[in-house]
Design a protein around this motif. Structure first.
Motif, PDB file in Angstrom:
ATOM      1  N   ASP A   1       0.853  -1.197   0.000  1.00 65.80           N
ATOM      2  CA  ASP A   1       0.000   0.000   0.000  1.00 65.80           C
ATOM      3  C   ASP A   1       0.885   1.242   0.000  1.00 65.80           C
ATOM      4  OD1 ASP A   1      -1.749   2.055   0.408  1.00 65.80           O
ATOM      5  OD2 ASP A   1      -2.855   1.081   2.023  1.00 65.80           O
ATOM      6  N   SER A   2       0.922   1.910  -1.130  1.00 67.33           N
ATOM      7  CA  SER A   2       1.751   3.119  -1.235  1.00 67.33           C
ATOM      8  C   SER A   2       0.919   4.389  -1.285  1.00 67.33           C
ATOM      9  CB  SER A   2       2.644   3.046  -2.489  1.00 67.33           C
ATOM     10  OG  SER A   2       1.836   2.896  -3.649  1.00 67.33           O
ATOM     11  N   SER A   3      -0.409   4.230  -1.490  1.00 66.31           N
ATOM     12  CA  SER A   3      -1.236   5.421  -1.683  1.00 66.31           C
ATOM     13  C   SER A   3      -2.086   5.773  -0.461  1.00 66.31           C
ATOM     14  CB  SER A   3      -2.146   5.238  -2.906  1.00 66.31           C
ATOM     15  OG  SER A   3      -2.983   4.108  -2.730  1.00 66.31           O
ATOM     16  N   THR A   4      -2.503   4.783   0.311  1.00 67.93           N
ATOM     17  CA  THR A   4      -3.389   5.065   1.448  1.00 67.93           C
ATOM     18  C   THR A   4      -2.799   4.575   2.764  1.00 67.93           C
ATOM     19  OG1 THR A   4      -4.603   2.985   1.120  1.00 67.93           O
ATOM     20  CG2 THR A   4      -5.447   4.944   0.003  1.00 67.93           C
ATOM     21  N   LEU A   5      -1.484   4.419   2.798  1.00 68.89           N
ATOM     22  CA  LEU A   5      -0.857   3.841   3.984  1.00 68.89           C
ATOM     23  C   LEU A   5      -1.098   4.680   5.231  1.00 68.89           C
ATOM     24  CD1 LEU A   5       0.850   1.537   5.072  1.00 68.89           C
ATOM     25  CD2 LEU A   5       2.909   2.863   4.530  1.00 68.89           C
ATOM     26  N   THR A   6      -1.044   6.006   5.090  1.00 67.11           N
ATOM     27  CA  THR A   6      -1.254   6.866   6.255  1.00 67.11           C
ATOM     28  C   THR A   6      -2.667   6.715   6.806  1.00 67.11           C
ATOM     29  OG1 THR A   6       0.340   8.484   5.408  1.00 67.11           O
ATOM     30  CG2 THR A   6      -1.234   9.235   7.085  1.00 67.11           C
ATOM     31  N   GLU A   7      -3.653   6.765   5.914  1.00 69.59           N
ATOM     32  CA  GLU A   7      -5.046   6.577   6.353  1.00 69.59           C
ATOM     33  C   GLU A   7      -5.256   5.195   6.971  1.00 69.59           C
ATOM     34  OE1 GLU A   7      -3.978   7.594   3.457  1.00 69.59           O
ATOM     35  OE2 GLU A   7      -5.204   9.240   2.645  1.00 69.59           O
ATOM     36  N   ARG A   8      -4.603   4.239   6.393  1.00 70.95           N
ATOM     37  CA  ARG A   8      -4.690   2.864   6.872  1.00 70.95           C
ATOM     38  C   ARG A   8      -4.147   2.762   8.292  1.00 70.95           C
ATOM     39  NH1 ARG A   8      -3.769  -1.776   2.702  1.00 70.95           N
ATOM     40  NH2 ARG A   8      -3.916  -3.665   3.978  1.00 70.95           N
ATOM     41  N   GLU A   9      -3.005   3.358   8.533  1.00 71.96           N
ATOM     42  CA  GLU A   9      -2.383   3.304   9.861  1.00 71.96           C
ATOM     43  C   GLU A   9      -3.219   4.073  10.880  1.00 71.96           C
ATOM     44  OE1 GLU A   9       1.497   4.797   9.059  1.00 71.96           O
ATOM     45  OE2 GLU A   9       2.307   2.834   8.448  1.00 71.96           O
ATOM     46  N   GLN A  10      -3.766   5.215  10.475  1.00 75.57           N
ATOM     47  CA  GLN A  10      -4.615   5.980  11.392  1.00 75.57           C
ATOM     48  C   GLN A  10      -5.887   5.214  11.748  1.00 75.57           C
ATOM     49  OE1 GLN A  10      -2.150   8.450  12.426  1.00 75.57           O
ATOM     50  NE2 GLN A  10      -4.197   9.178  12.966  1.00 75.57           N
ATOM     51  N   ALA A  11      -6.441   4.514  10.774  1.00 73.79           N
ATOM     52  CA  ALA A  11      -7.650   3.723  11.032  1.00 73.79           C
ATOM     53  C   ALA A  11      -7.369   2.632  12.059  1.00 73.79           C
ATOM     54  CB  ALA A  11      -8.158   3.109   9.735  1.00 73.79           C
ATOM     55  N   LEU A  12      -6.197   2.037  11.990  1.00 69.53           N
ATOM     56  CA  LEU A  12      -5.841   0.978  12.947  1.00 69.53           C
ATOM     57  C   LEU A  12      -5.605   1.540  14.348  1.00 69.53           C
ATOM     58  CD1 LEU A  12      -3.526  -1.324  10.798  1.00 69.53           C
ATOM     59  CD2 LEU A  12      -5.835  -1.795  11.622  1.00 69.53           C
ATOM     60  N   ILE A  13      -5.060   2.729  14.421  1.00 59.08           N
ATOM     61  CA  ILE A  13      -4.871   3.360  15.735  1.00 59.08           C
ATOM     62  C   ILE A  13      -6.228   3.563  16.406  1.00 59.08           C
ATOM     63  CG2 ILE A  13      -4.161   5.475  16.913  1.00 59.08           C
ATOM     64  CD1 ILE A  13      -1.902   5.732  14.839  1.00 59.08           C
ATOM     65  N   GLN A  14      -7.199   4.092  15.645  1.00 58.50           N
ATOM     66  CA  GLN A  14      -8.533   4.307  16.207  1.00 58.50           C
ATOM     67  C   GLN A  14      -9.226   2.976  16.508  1.00 58.50           C
ATOM     68  OE1 GLN A  14      -9.846   7.373  17.003  1.00 58.50           O
ATOM     69  NE2 GLN A  14     -11.388   6.091  18.027  1.00 58.50           N
ATOM     70  N   ALA A  15      -9.007   1.991  15.642  1.00 60.50           N
ATOM     71  CA  ALA A  15      -9.650   0.684  15.846  1.00 60.50           C
ATOM     72  C   ALA A  15      -9.202   0.043  17.156  1.00 60.50           C
ATOM     73  CB  ALA A  15      -9.328  -0.240  14.678  1.00 60.50           C
ATOM     74  N   LYS A  16      -7.967   0.240  17.517  1.00 60.58           N
ATOM     75  CA  LYS A  16      -7.469  -0.346  18.766  1.00 60.58           C
ATOM     76  C   LYS A  16      -7.989   0.393  19.996  1.00 60.58           C
ATOM     77  CE  LYS A  16      -3.323  -2.696  17.098  1.00 60.58           C
ATOM     78  NZ  LYS A  16      -3.750  -2.774  15.707  1.00 60.58           N
TER      79      LYS A  16
END
Length: 721
Positions: free
Chosen positions: A72-87
């Motif tokens: 994932d090179s295009s949405t990696l930041t959004e992806r990581e932020q989503a996981l932070i909130q998910a936890k």
């Protein structure tokens, strides 16, 4: 009939707009709510408001173009932020239910979004619906209380003799119409239980007909075909007295994880079956017990694991119901391959041969079991008193029914931590989300409703939504309707949950590998279970669209975190904490789908009050040679109000509204619109399931009793119900 009684009849008839009384009691009994021309005049006559398992769905945006995190090179930041909130939103809770792990934040968006059927596109999407539209706005689902009204009409003359029946029934209708429109199915179902128990007479049924709570509808009703198919009677409804049925129920079990029947390989001191008793059973007069055992023709059902629970303190309001941890012996006659029921010992403890044993037996027959922690019983066979044998069969089937209910809820509890770890670690950008979201639908919220949602509890808001786990929708109902207290039931569920191992119970075994089991002609629980290869082919094809090498699996940090947390934080026994190859990942994901669908099946046996009640209403032992009557047998069955409550309550757990409604193989519209490459694989998956379903239907046509627990069309795609 007294004037007072006639006044009650007219009062109630006027209240509910029932047909006019005419001549005598038989006419009253025949004048049902569904008789023409009034059979469809008004909501009440049709069965009340359309509340039940319906076709509601909600729209959600399509999935993004999914990819593995390492690519994932295009949405990696959004992806990581989503996981932070998910936890933050999703966490494991260890204190709410002793001995089990549950989701700690049932109000979070991940859980609330996952409780509903979510479509992500329009009608042009390629997901096939098997001829059933899961979002049909005109599909009303199972009307949970229409059967209650139909039963009242069918037994009108008998029920109306209950004091204050008009006031009771008015109160019942008031609860229906005032509680149902908040769209909180769990709260409504809890609140409806007490009105049913109060409205119907608390007396033993006077006939088999009064134990039949399935509604009858007049064929002239304009919705007859639509309504009647949603109240299917058991295939053995007319054969419930058959001894063969008890044996068949062991091979056509009520839940897929029900595996209590085992080969009988050595004599048991606690079950002193003799050759003389064996040879008295019709069909075995020329047989020999030891020879039958040596030839692998004997099988045992032993509920020993439930003994402590059956003698635990019971609740005061279960009206005398008991459950017995019984033992039953089954055998295959020589020159046959059909399993037969030959002997039942209702408890774990036999009666000894000493003087003191005989005295104790006499006293128990006089005073009952009471709080005896080791209740004794005698072996009963079909050669003994007919009604003693019928009572013995009920003793073993009620325990079978309760064990199945425990099995069902225990799979819910066992699987509960999986979606917690899943939501914490797998974002919308991951290819597992489109595949598994539908299979995990409603597991968390249904677990919460069944275990924690007390009467009047708020599912959202500032209050703590985690109520008393011993007074939830299911756990609280058990307190009222069974021979177990709520605490006993919950403890049994957690104990049974600890029995499962992810791959052991999530992988079908071939019963033909066991020479004893191979002798049985038809064993539907195992013979019909052909779904795992079909699921595995679908999963294998799907995953290889995104995982091109074993290294792709190893480097998938989101996947590996999901597996690790499920094992170590979720404590799901036998679940792997990592995957190092595509094949291993296929095994894991296939087993998740199998557990969430195939292993979630549940038959309607708990609704079958002639055999499947959750309590045995007798405190005294059964004497094999005593001259019992049908009245004695009716007395071991549940009272009318308890039977009604249990029947109507259990319907929300045991039946799909119709075949192929959100069944295995179904996905919401637009589930895979982000990737057209999925559709050819999905088409093969659905075609194979349809073919298997057709094969089982053809097989059922040749069986004495059909078995639908392994049919894809009647298996839910997830634990949504």
């Amino acid at each position: 009939m007294s004037d007072d009684t006639n006044d009650k009849i007219e009062e109630l008839r006027a209240l509910i707009n029932a047909p006019k009384a005419t001549v005598n009691s038989s006419d009253l009994r025949a004048a049902r709510f569904f008789n023409a021309p009034q059979c469809y005049s008004g909501d009440i006559i049709q069965g009340g408001p359309p509340v039940g398992l319906g076709g509601v769905e909600f729209f959600k945006d399509p999935y993004p173009s999914v990819s593995l995190p390492q690519y994932d090179s295009s949405t990696l930041t959004e992806r990581e932020q989503a996981l932070i909130q998910a936890k933050i939103d999703n966490f494991f809770e260890y204190a709410k239910l002793p001995g089990a792990v549950v989701h700690g934040n049932v109000t979070c968006e991940d859980v609330q979004t996952a409780k509903d059927w979510q479509y992500r596109g329009g009608l042009e999407e390629q997901e096939y619906n098997f001829g059933v539209n899961d979002a049909d706005p005109d599909f009303e689902g199972l009307r949970m209380f229409e059967g209650t009204i139909a039963y009242l009409g069918k037994h009108f003359a008998a029920i109306v003799l209950t004091p204050d029946i008009a006031a009771r029934f008015l109160s019942f209708l008031s609860v229906i119409y005032s509680s149902v429109f908040d769209n909180n199915l769990g709260r409504f179902t809890v609140e409806i239980m007490d009105p049913i128990l109060v409205t119907f007479p608390h007396r033993k049924c006077n006939s088999v007909e009064e134990l039949d709570f399935y509604p009858d509808f007049c064929p002239s009703h304009p919705e007859y075909e639509k309504r009647i198919k949603q109240w299917p009677k058991a295939p053995y409804d007319n054969d419930f007295r058959s001894d063969d049925l008890i044996a068949w129920l062991m091979t056509a079990s009520q839940t897929p994880v029900f595996n209590y029947l085992q080969p009988y390989t050595e004599h048991m001191r606690k079950f002193p079956m003799t050759n003389d008793k064996f040879k008295r059973v019709p069909g075995f007069e020329s047989d020999n017990l030891d020879q039958a055992m040596a030839e692998g023709r004997l099988f045992i059902l032993d509920f020993k694991d439930f003994h402590e629970e059956t003698v635990a303190p019971r609740n005061w309001d279960n009206y005398g119901a008991r459950l017995h941890a019984g033992i039953a012996l089954f055998a295959i006659p020589t020159h046959s391959n059909t399993l037969k029921t030959v002997a039942i010992q209702p408890t774990q403890n036999p009666v000894g041969n000493s003087f003191w044993d005989g005295l104790g037996w006499t006293l128990t027959n006089i005073f009952g079991y009471g709080g005896n922690q080791h209740p004794q019983s005698k072996i009963i066979t079909p050669a003994d008193n007919y009604w003693a044998w019928q009572m013995a069969k009920n003793a073993i089937t009620t325990m079978t029914s309760m064990a199945s209910v425990i099995d069902h809820l225990s799979t819910h509890v066992y699987l509960g931590p999986i979606p917690v770890a899943y939501f914490r670690n797998i974002p919308d950008y991951h290819p597992l989300r489109p595949l598994l979201d539908t299979h995990l639908m409603a597991l968390v919220t249904n677990n919460h409703t069944g275990i924690f949602t007390e009467v009047g509890a708020q599912i959202i808001g500032d209050d703590d939504p985690y109520g008393n786990p011993y007074n939830g929708l299911l756990t609280g109902a058990i307190q009222k309707l069974s021979g177990f207290s709520s605490a006993t039931f919950v403890n049994a569920t957690v104990r049974r949950k600890n029995h499962y191992s992810f791959f052991e119970q999530g992988t079908p075994f071939d019963r033909m590998d066991d020479p004893s089991l191979a002798q049985i002609d038809d064993y539907p629980q195992h013979d019909d279970d052909k779904m795992m290869p079909i699921i595995r082919e679908w999963v294998d094809g799907y995953l290889r669209l995104y995982y091109h090498s074993d290294n792709d699996v190893i480097e998938d940090t989101e996947l590996q975190a999901f597996l690790y947390e499920t094992t170590h934080d979720g404590k799901v026994r036998g679940f792997p904490d990592n995957a190092d190859s595509i094949d291993r990942l296929v095994d894991i994901i296939s087993s998740i789908i199998y557990w969430m669908s195939v292993n979630h099946g549940f038959s309607s046996f708990a609704s079958f009050m002639k055999l499947g009640a959750l309590g045995f209403y007798r405190d005294h032992p059964i004497e094999p040679t005593h001259g019992y009557s049908e009245r004695d047998w009716l007395n071991v069955c549940p009272p009318m109000n308890v039977g009604a409550g249990l029947f109507f309550f259990s319907r929300i757990f045991t039946d799909l509204p119709e075949d192929w409604h959100r069944s295995l193989g179904k996905y919401p519209k637009g589930q895979f619109k982000h990737d057209p490459n999925v559709y050819p694989l999905l088409d093969v998956f659905q075609s194979q399931l349809q073919s298997l379903d057709d094969d089982i239907r053809a097989k059922n046509a040749d069986r004495r009793w059909s078995y639908d627990l392994r049919m894809p069309s009647t298996i839910t795609v997830s634990p949504w119900n």
